[in-house]
Design a protein around this motif. Structure first.
Motif, PDB file in Angstrom:
ATOM      1  N   GLN A  34       0.834  -1.190   0.000  1.00  0.00           N
ATOM      2  CA  GLN A  34       0.000   0.000   0.000  1.00  0.00           C
ATOM      3  C   GLN A  34       0.877   1.253   0.000  1.00  0.00           C
ATOM      4  OE1 GLN A  34      -2.650   0.239   3.297  1.00  0.00           O
ATOM      5  NE2 GLN A  34      -3.811   1.955   2.473  1.00  0.00           N
ATOM      6  N   GLY A  35       0.538   2.178  -0.862  1.00  0.00           N
ATOM      7  CA  GLY A  35       1.270   3.432  -0.932  1.00  0.00           C
ATOM      8  C   GLY A  35       2.438   3.432  -1.895  1.00  0.00           C
ATOM      9  N   GLN A  36       2.835   2.255  -2.379  1.00  0.00           N
ATOM     10  CA  GLN A  36       3.971   2.184  -3.295  1.00  0.00           C
ATOM     11  C   GLN A  36       3.548   2.151  -4.757  1.00  0.00           C
ATOM     12  OE1 GLN A  36       6.845   2.683  -2.279  1.00  0.00           O
ATOM     13  NE2 GLN A  36       7.178   1.809  -0.262  1.00  0.00           N
ATOM     14  N   ALA A  37       2.309   1.799  -5.037  1.00  0.00           N
ATOM     15  CA  ALA A  37       1.884   1.578  -6.410  1.00  0.00           C
ATOM     16  C   ALA A  37       2.054   2.819  -7.285  1.00  0.00           C
ATOM     17  CB  ALA A  37       0.430   1.109  -6.440  1.00  0.00           C
ATOM     18  N   LYS A  38       1.630   3.972  -6.777  1.00  0.00           N
ATOM     19  CA  LYS A  38       1.725   5.191  -7.579  1.00  0.00           C
ATOM     20  C   LYS A  38       3.174   5.544  -7.858  1.00  0.00           C
ATOM     21  CE  LYS A  38       0.362  10.047  -7.751  1.00  0.00           C
ATOM     22  NZ  LYS A  38      -0.352  11.157  -7.055  1.00  0.00           N
ATOM     23  N   ARG A  39       4.024   5.432  -6.833  1.00  0.00           N
ATOM     24  CA  ARG A  39       5.438   5.754  -7.015  1.00  0.00           C
ATOM     25  C   ARG A  39       6.080   4.825  -8.041  1.00  0.00           C
ATOM     26  NH1 ARG A  39       5.050   5.424  -1.116  1.00  0.00           N
ATOM     27  NH2 ARG A  39       4.703   7.509  -0.272  1.00  0.00           N
ATOM     28  N   LEU A  40       5.738   3.556  -7.946  1.00  0.00           N
ATOM     29  CA  LEU A  40       6.335   2.579  -8.852  1.00  0.00           C
ATOM     30  C   LEU A  40       5.858   2.769 -10.284  1.00  0.00           C
ATOM     31  CD1 LEU A  40       8.432   0.517  -8.460  1.00  0.00           C
ATOM     32  CD2 LEU A  40       6.710  -1.109  -7.738  1.00  0.00           C
ATOM     33  N   SER A  41       4.580   3.101 -10.441  1.00  0.00           N
ATOM     34  CA  SER A  41       4.066   3.328 -11.789  1.00  0.00           C
ATOM     35  C   SER A  41       4.686   4.584 -12.412  1.00  0.00           C
ATOM     36  CB  SER A  41       2.541   3.434 -11.775  1.00  0.00           C
ATOM     37  OG  SER A  41       2.105   4.507 -10.972  1.00  0.00           O
ATOM     38  N   LEU A  42       4.957   5.598 -11.587  1.00  0.00           N
ATOM     39  CA  LEU A  42       5.638   6.794 -12.095  1.00  0.00           C
ATOM     40  C   LEU A  42       7.066   6.467 -12.523  1.00  0.00           C
ATOM     41  CD1 LEU A  42       4.474   9.581  -9.618  1.00  0.00           C
ATOM     42  CD2 LEU A  42       4.042   9.516 -12.078  1.00  0.00           C
ATOM     43  N   LEU A  43       7.767   5.709 -11.695  1.00  0.00           N
ATOM     44  CA  LEU A  43       9.126   5.310 -12.051  1.00  0.00           C
ATOM     45  C   LEU A  43       9.137   4.526 -13.354  1.00  0.00           C
ATOM     46  CD1 LEU A  43      12.117   4.924 -11.558  1.00  0.00           C
ATOM     47  CD2 LEU A  43      11.559   3.072  -9.959  1.00  0.00           C
ATOM     48  N   TRP A  44       8.175   3.649 -13.515  1.00  0.00           N
ATOM     49  CA  TRP A  44       8.053   2.849 -14.735  1.00  0.00           C
ATOM     50  C   TRP A  44       7.807   3.741 -15.943  1.00  0.00           C
ATOM     51  CZ3 TRP A  44       9.786  -1.060 -16.832  1.00  0.00           C
ATOM     52  CH2 TRP A  44       9.108  -1.891 -17.718  1.00  0.00           C
ATOM     53  N   LEU A  45       6.935   4.705 -15.782  1.00  0.00           N
ATOM     54  CA  LEU A  45       6.638   5.642 -16.863  1.00  0.00           C
ATOM     55  C   LEU A  45       7.882   6.447 -17.238  1.00  0.00           C
ATOM     56  CD1 LEU A  45       4.673   7.176 -18.743  1.00  0.00           C
ATOM     57  CD2 LEU A  45       4.156   8.664 -16.789  1.00  0.00           C
ATOM     58  N   TRP A  46       8.592   6.947 -16.242  1.00  0.00           N
ATOM     59  CA  TRP A  46       9.772   7.778 -16.517  1.00  0.00           C
ATOM     60  C   TRP A  46      10.879   6.975 -17.191  1.00  0.00           C
ATOM     61  CZ3 TRP A  46       9.441   9.969 -10.886  1.00  0.00           C
ATOM     62  CH2 TRP A  46       8.380  10.881 -10.828  1.00  0.00           C
ATOM     63  N   LEU A  47      11.015   5.708 -16.827  1.00  0.00           N
ATOM     64  CA  LEU A  47      11.997   4.863 -17.500  1.00  0.00           C
ATOM     65  C   LEU A  47      11.623   4.637 -18.959  1.00  0.00           C
ATOM     66  CD1 LEU A  47      12.920   2.133 -14.855  1.00  0.00           C
ATOM     67  CD2 LEU A  47      14.519   3.643 -16.056  1.00  0.00           C
ATOM     68  N   GLN A  48      10.336   4.461 -19.218  1.00  0.00           N
ATOM     69  CA  GLN A  48       9.884   4.276 -20.593  1.00  0.00           C
ATOM     70  C   GLN A  48      10.208   5.495 -21.464  1.00  0.00           C
ATOM     71  OE1 GLN A  48       5.914   2.454 -21.309  1.00  0.00           O
ATOM     72  NE2 GLN A  48       5.751   2.515 -19.075  1.00  0.00           N
ATOM     73  N   GLN A  49      10.199   6.661 -20.855  1.00  0.00           N
ATOM     74  CA  GLN A  49      10.414   7.898 -21.601  1.00  0.00           C
ATOM     75  C   GLN A  49      11.896   8.215 -21.808  1.00  0.00           C
ATOM     76  OE1 GLN A  49       8.257  10.549 -19.016  1.00  0.00           O
ATOM     77  NE2 GLN A  49       6.291  10.206 -20.052  1.00  0.00           N
ATOM     78  N   ASP A  50      12.778   7.405 -21.242  1.00  0.00           N
ATOM     79  CA  ASP A  50      14.213   7.672 -21.306  1.00  0.00           C
ATOM     80  C   ASP A  50      14.913   6.563 -22.092  1.00  0.00           C
ATOM     81  OD1 ASP A  50      17.020   7.957 -20.660  1.00  0.00           O
ATOM     82  OD2 ASP A  50      16.424   9.238 -18.986  1.00  0.00           O
ATOM     83  N   GLU A  51      15.127   6.804 -23.380  1.00  0.00           N
ATOM     84  CA  GLU A  51      15.690   5.774 -24.252  1.00  0.00           C
ATOM     85  C   GLU A  51      17.088   5.352 -23.817  1.00  0.00           C
ATOM     86  OE1 GLU A  51      15.737   6.317 -28.407  1.00  0.00           O
ATOM     87  OE2 GLU A  51      13.567   6.205 -28.642  1.00  0.00           O
ATOM     88  N   THR A  52      17.878   6.302 -23.342  1.00  0.00           N
ATOM     89  CA  THR A  52      19.247   5.968 -22.949  1.00  0.00           C
ATOM     90  C   THR A  52      19.254   5.008 -21.778  1.00  0.00           C
ATOM     91  OG1 THR A  52      20.057   8.116 -23.716  1.00  0.00           O
ATOM     92  CG2 THR A  52      21.466   6.891 -22.204  1.00  0.00           C
ATOM     93  N   ARG A  53      18.441   5.283 -20.767  1.00  0.00           N
ATOM     94  CA  ARG A  53      18.390   4.396 -19.613  1.00  0.00           C
ATOM     95  C   ARG A  53      17.846   3.015 -19.986  1.00  0.00           C
ATOM     96  NH1 ARG A  53      18.245   9.409 -16.915  1.00  0.00           N
ATOM     97  NH2 ARG A  53      19.249   9.379 -14.843  1.00  0.00           N
ATOM     98  N   LEU A  54      16.843   2.969 -20.833  1.00  0.00           N
ATOM     99  CA  LEU A  54      16.318   1.675 -21.259  1.00  0.00           C
ATOM    100  C   LEU A  54      17.376   0.890 -22.017  1.00  0.00           C
ATOM    101  CD1 LEU A  54      12.634   2.264 -22.421  1.00  0.00           C
ATOM    102  CD2 LEU A  54      13.437   0.906 -20.499  1.00  0.00           C
ATOM    103  N   ALA A  55      18.087   1.575 -22.911  1.00  0.00           N
ATOM    104  CA  ALA A  55      19.137   0.909 -23.677  1.00  0.00           C
ATOM    105  C   ALA A  55      20.224   0.376 -22.745  1.00  0.00           C
ATOM    106  CB  ALA A  55      19.737   1.875 -24.699  1.00  0.00           C
TER     107      ALA A  55
END
Length: 226
Positions: A34-55
């Protein structure tokens, strides 16, 4: 044997050839603390938006799998700065270094670190910094670390003790991986914009790093707390 607490989250599957993984599904969110879902989904979204980090994650997974290393993370500023940048509405900073931590005690020499760095650079020219945590306790005057997460639990500030990796789901030939997030002190201390010393370390080390890194200047919303 575990010497510390850590928070480990698994996020949904995605194919290693895709740069835009699917969003967190509701089932995964419901399973999180409880309380972690929003933070984790934001982190997931931000990683998706960063091609260098994903690569970087994909390349690191490939090299570590080739080397037979399962306990590894891309840690520290790779994730910490991504979160702080987004919470401050800043464009992602250039990656000055990419801290790759791994733990393997059968060959804890710097030569293996250099070999892995060379393999990573051959795949993609990024500022890799590879360190086997099986020997880093010697530099820090600690008892031997028993894993990457254990090593992170001794780092000077709590907000830096976070790492991510891609883990194969079924077997070594699978093209599907799961993003794993390991946060020794939980995600709250990153998302609440606090900056806290690790009680396992001399606070003077923390104070020096805060000054040296210029975090409070670049990230104006940060607040130093105990």
């Amino acid at each position: 044997m575990t010497r510390h607490n850590q928070t480990l989250f698994n996020l949904p599957l995605f194919n290693q050839h895709q740069f835009n993984p699917p969003q967190l599904n509701q089932v995964a969110i419901d399973q999180l603390q409880q309380g972690q879902a929003k933070r984790l989904s934001l982190l997931w979204l931000w990683l998706q938006q960063d091609e260098t980090r994903l690569a970087a994650l994909m390349v690191c997974q490939k090299v570590m799998q080739q080397q037979g290393i399962t306990d590894w993370l891309i840690s520290a500023g790779f994730i910490r700065n991504l979160i702080w940048d987004n919470l401050h509405g800043l464009a992602s900073q250039a990656l000055n270094d990419i801290d790759v931590t791994y733990w393997r005690d059968n060959n804890p020499s710097s030569a293996e670190d250099q070999t892995i760095e060379a393999l990573l650079v051959k795949q993609i020219a990024l500022p890799w910094s590879v360190k086997n945590q099986a020997r880093m306790h010697l530099r820090n005057g600690d008892m031997p670390y028993i894993s990457c997460a254990d090593a992170m639990s001794f780092w000077p500030e709590k907000q830096t003790a976070i790492g991510v990796k891609l883990a194969s789901i079924d077997d070594l030939t699978s093209a599907e991986f799961q993003l794993q997030v390991t946060s020794v002190f939980g995600l709250s201390c990153l998302f609440d914009l606090s900056l806290s010393p690790n009680p396992k370390r001399d606070k003077a080390i923390f104070n020096h790093r805060v000054s040296q890194k210029g975090w409070l200047i670049h990230y104006s919303k940060l607040l130093v707390t105990e």
